[in-house]
Structures are given as C-alpha cells and as structure tokens.
Write an enzyme that holds these catalytic residues in place. Structure first.
Site, PDB file in Angstrom:
ATOM      1  N   HIS A  57     -36.890  54.639  28.895  1.00  0.00           N
ATOM      2  CA  HIS A  57     -35.954  53.521  28.719  1.00  0.00           C
ATOM      3  C   HIS A  57     -35.317  53.234  30.076  1.00  0.00           C
ATOM      4  O   HIS A  57     -34.554  54.048  30.588  1.00  0.00           O
ATOM      5  CB  HIS A  57     -34.889  53.936  27.689  1.00  0.00           C
ATOM      6  N   THR A  69     -28.872  54.665  22.412  1.00  0.00           N
ATOM      7  CA  THR A  69     -29.024  53.438  21.621  1.00  0.00           C
ATOM      8  C   THR A  69     -28.399  53.662  20.246  1.00  0.00           C
ATOM      9  O   THR A  69     -28.743  54.609  19.550  1.00  0.00           O
ATOM     10  CB  THR A  69     -30.526  53.094  21.473  1.00  0.00           C
ATOM     11  N   ARG A 117     -32.649  51.510  31.668  1.00  0.00           N
ATOM     12  CA  ARG A 117     -31.398  50.855  31.257  1.00  0.00           C
ATOM     13  C   ARG A 117     -30.837  50.034  32.408  1.00  0.00           C
ATOM     14  O   ARG A 117     -31.065  50.346  33.577  1.00  0.00           O
ATOM     15  CB  ARG A 117     -30.369  51.898  30.822  1.00  0.00           C
ATOM     16  N   GLU A 129     -39.090  51.054  27.034  1.00  0.00           N
ATOM     17  CA  GLU A 129     -37.969  50.544  26.237  1.00  0.00           C
ATOM     18  C   GLU A 129     -37.076  49.755  27.173  1.00  0.00           C
ATOM     19  O   GLU A 129     -36.756  50.227  28.270  1.00  0.00           O
ATOM     20  CB  GLU A 129     -37.146  51.696  25.654  1.00  0.00           C
ATOM     21  N   ASN A 175     -40.554  60.766  24.612  1.00  0.00           N
ATOM     22  CA  ASN A 175     -39.575  60.098  25.479  1.00  0.00           C
ATOM     23  C   ASN A 175     -39.031  61.109  26.498  1.00  0.00           C
ATOM     24  O   ASN A 175     -38.515  62.165  26.113  1.00  0.00           O
ATOM     25  CB  ASN A 175     -38.441  59.538  24.599  1.00  0.00           C
ATOM     26  N   ARG A 223     -28.864  54.835  34.247  1.00  0.00           N
ATOM     27  CA  ARG A 223     -28.203  56.144  34.145  1.00  0.00           C
ATOM     28  C   ARG A 223     -29.189  57.316  34.151  1.00  0.00           C
ATOM     29  O   ARG A 223     -28.828  58.423  34.458  1.00  0.00           O
ATOM     30  CB  ARG A 223     -27.334  56.216  32.890  1.00  0.00           C
ATOM     31  N   HIS A 277     -34.513  62.144  29.232  1.00  0.00           N
ATOM     32  CA  HIS A 277     -33.519  63.186  29.518  1.00  0.00           C
ATOM     33  C   HIS A 277     -33.969  64.184  30.583  1.00  0.00           C
ATOM     34  O   HIS A 277     -33.159  64.979  31.046  1.00  0.00           O
ATOM     35  CB  HIS A 277     -33.046  63.839  28.221  1.00  0.00           C
ATOM     36  N   GLU A 292     -40.231  49.278  15.474  1.00  0.00           N
ATOM     37  CA  GLU A 292     -39.893  50.707  15.461  1.00  0.00           C
ATOM     38  C   GLU A 292     -38.658  50.843  14.589  1.00  0.00           C
ATOM     39  O   GLU A 292     -37.592  50.304  14.901  1.00  0.00           O
ATOM     40  CB  GLU A 292     -39.616  51.240  16.874  1.00  0.00           C
ATOM     41  N   HIS A 327     -35.768  57.879  16.861  1.00  0.00           N
ATOM     42  CA  HIS A 327     -34.366  58.106  17.235  1.00  0.00           C
ATOM     43  C   HIS A 327     -33.760  59.255  16.439  1.00  0.00           C
ATOM     44  O   HIS A 327     -33.758  59.230  15.214  1.00  0.00           O
ATOM     45  CB  HIS A 327     -33.478  56.862  17.087  1.00  0.00           C
TER      46      HIS A 327
HETATM   47  N1  PXP Z   1     -36.590  55.128  20.033  1.00  0.00           N
HETATM   48  C1  PXP Z   1     -35.689  54.361  20.686  1.00  0.00           C
HETATM   49  C2  PXP Z   1     -35.765  52.885  20.522  1.00  0.00           C
HETATM   50  C3  PXP Z   1     -34.718  54.934  21.524  1.00  0.00           C
HETATM   51  O1  PXP Z   1     -33.839  54.159  22.179  1.00  0.00           O
HETATM   52  C4  PXP Z   1     -34.723  56.337  21.694  1.00  0.00           C
HETATM   53  C5  PXP Z   1     -33.740  56.964  22.621  1.00  0.00           C
HETATM   54  O2  PXP Z   1     -33.997  56.556  23.928  1.00  0.00           O
HETATM   55  C6  PXP Z   1     -35.686  57.092  20.985  1.00  0.00           C
HETATM   56  C7  PXP Z   1     -36.594  56.466  20.145  1.00  0.00           C
HETATM   57  C8  PXP Z   1     -35.754  58.570  21.106  1.00  0.00           C
HETATM   58  O3  PXP Z   1     -34.597  59.106  20.536  1.00  0.00           O
HETATM   59  P1  PXP Z   1     -34.284  60.657  20.725  1.00  0.00           P
HETATM   60  O4  PXP Z   1     -34.112  60.895  22.195  1.00  0.00           O
HETATM   61  O5  PXP Z   1     -33.029  60.864  19.936  1.00  0.00           O
HETATM   62  O6  PXP Z   1     -35.465  61.399  20.166  1.00  0.00           O
END
Ligand code: PXP
Length: 240
Positions: free
Chosen positions: A44, A102, A46, A71, A7, A50, A10, A152, A192
């Site tokens: 993601h 999330t 949103r 996402e 992901n 953001r 960030h 998931e 997550h």
């Molecule tokens: N899975 C989902 C559904 C999420 O919303 C996120 C965060 O965007 C992640 C996985 C990844 O989480 P993390 O950034 O804490 O590894």
C-alpha cells in the site's frame, strides 16, 4: 483453492521507524514470501508514505515473479504512479491520514463517479482494478455497474468483533456479499485483520479466490522467519 497474497507493508514500517537505516528490505521479504508459496505480493503506497516508498514499488515491480498488487487511494498522484509502474492489479482503498490502518471499505455511494473514472483510466491501460468494500450488496452492485474487475471484501470488522453473536452476524454478511459478487461475475477477494486463527472461519466459502494478509504474517515472521510464517499461512489458506 484460494490464493494467498502477502502484504509486506509492515516490513517497511519497521524500516521507517528508524531514520537513516535501509533495513529490513521489503524486496527481500517479497522474495522469501514467494519462495514460501505466496501467490502475490501486496503493498500500500500511502499518500503520507508512512511505510512503503515509491522506490519500493519500483524495485518490487522488477523483482516480483508472481503478481504485484498495489493498494492505493483514488487520487491523480497515485493514478500517475500506477500508470507508470504498471502493477499487475490495483486495489482501490479509502485513505485517511489520521488512521492507523485502513478503517473501512471505499464508500461507492459517495465516490461512485471518481472511482468509475479511475477504473476506466487504469483498466484502459490494462491494469485490472479491485475495490476494497464493506460486505454490503449495495456497494457490490455499484462495483459491478462501474466495471470493476474484482472486489476485496473487508474482513476487519469480523476479525475485530468482540462477541460471538456479532462475529456470526458479520460472517453471514461476508458470505452473502461474496456469493452475490461471484454471481455478478466479479472476482472476489477478502482481507484485513486476518490471522492464523480467523482464517479458518472462511472454510467452505469457495467464492473467495484470494486472501490478502499482512500484519499477522509479518508479526509471526519476527519470531519464526518470513518463509515459515508464509508457509504456515499458505497451508491454512490452501486447506479452506
Ligand atoms: N486488504 C486491504 C485493502 C488493506 O488495506 C490491508 C492493510 O494494508 C490488508 C488487506 C491487509 O490487512 P492486515 O495487514 O491486517 O492483514
């Protein structure tokens, strides 16, 4: 052997923290993550935009060689964007404007009808849908009833748990949920809050076919570079 979906939200968070700059570029991060072995790229989009912007998703659609996982919330705006951009997979997540990230799984007891309609629309257009849910058999049963391709399982509460006893309790719920979903022939992913330490806990849980990991990888990449950060997590995931 489980897959690693990286992901890159960030990377965009860093860019959006300064007005008028166009760096760091999420597309560049995706390319480096793939070169380091990532099995998929996750973003993601949103409602409040953001971090990831619609332009990022469109550019990634052109560039990503593995698979692009989008996402999104189950809203008409997002469904329209997904149908237009056609990611390889959509993961439906709950969205709350006030949250930092999330906060929990999508509650299918509350949103069964809406989510069922979204799944039918997206899967009818050839986009497999995964639902981000808490490790709860009732949620998994509904995900199966409404024809989701995958779930998931939310690992955030496990990662954030403050005591070993609580961690054990949540891990056993995740394990049971993964086995139940697998038995129902749902694809099983998890994610997550996972980091370079917590990922090892999932050793032997072979029902989980893919881990979605972002914040810990991007944080490590700031210090060691994206390729090394992804390679290190890739090696951990492949050794589970
Ligand atoms: N899975 C989902 C559904 C999420 O919303 C996120 C965060 O965007 C992640 C996985 C990844 O989480 P993390 O950034 O804490 O590894």
């Amino acid at each position: 052997m489980a897959g690693l979906a990286v992901n890159i939200d960030h990377v965009a968070t860093l860019r959006e923290s300064r007005e008028f700059v166009s760096y760091p570029e999420p597309v560049a991060a995706a390319v480096l993550a793939e070169l380091a072995g990532a099995d998929g790229i996750v973003v993601h989009l949103r409602e409040d935009r953001r971090h990831i912007q619609e332009r990022d998703v469109r550019a990634l659609r052109q560039i990503v060689q593995t698979k692009l996982i989008l996402e999104m919330a189950s809203t008409s705006e997002m469904i329209g964007i997904a149908l237009d951009i056609k990611p390889d997979v959509v993961t439906l997540v709950p969205e709350n404007r006030e949250e930092l990230t999330t906060e929990g799984g999508l509650d299918l007891m509350l949103h069964k009808e809406t989510v069922a309609d979204t799944i039918s629309t997206l899967q009818g257009s050839g986009i497999p849908v995964s639902i981000f849910i808490d490790p709860n058999p009732d949620q998994i049963k509904i995900a199966h009833q409404i024809n989701a391709s995958m779930v998931e399982i939310h690992t955030g509460t496990y990662c954030d748990a403050s005591t070993a006893k609580l961690k054990d309790h949540i891990l056993s719920k995740i394990s049971q949920a993964a086995k139940y979903a697998y038995k129902l022939k749902l694809g099983v992913n998890a994610g997550h809050g996972l980091c370079y330490q917590t990922i090892n806990t999932f050793k032997g849980l072979s029902e989980i076919s893919e881990f979605s990991i972002g914040h810990s990888i991007v944080s490590r990449a700031v210090l060691v570079g994206m390729e090394r950060a992804v390679k290190e997590m890739f090696a951990l995931v492949k050794s589970l």
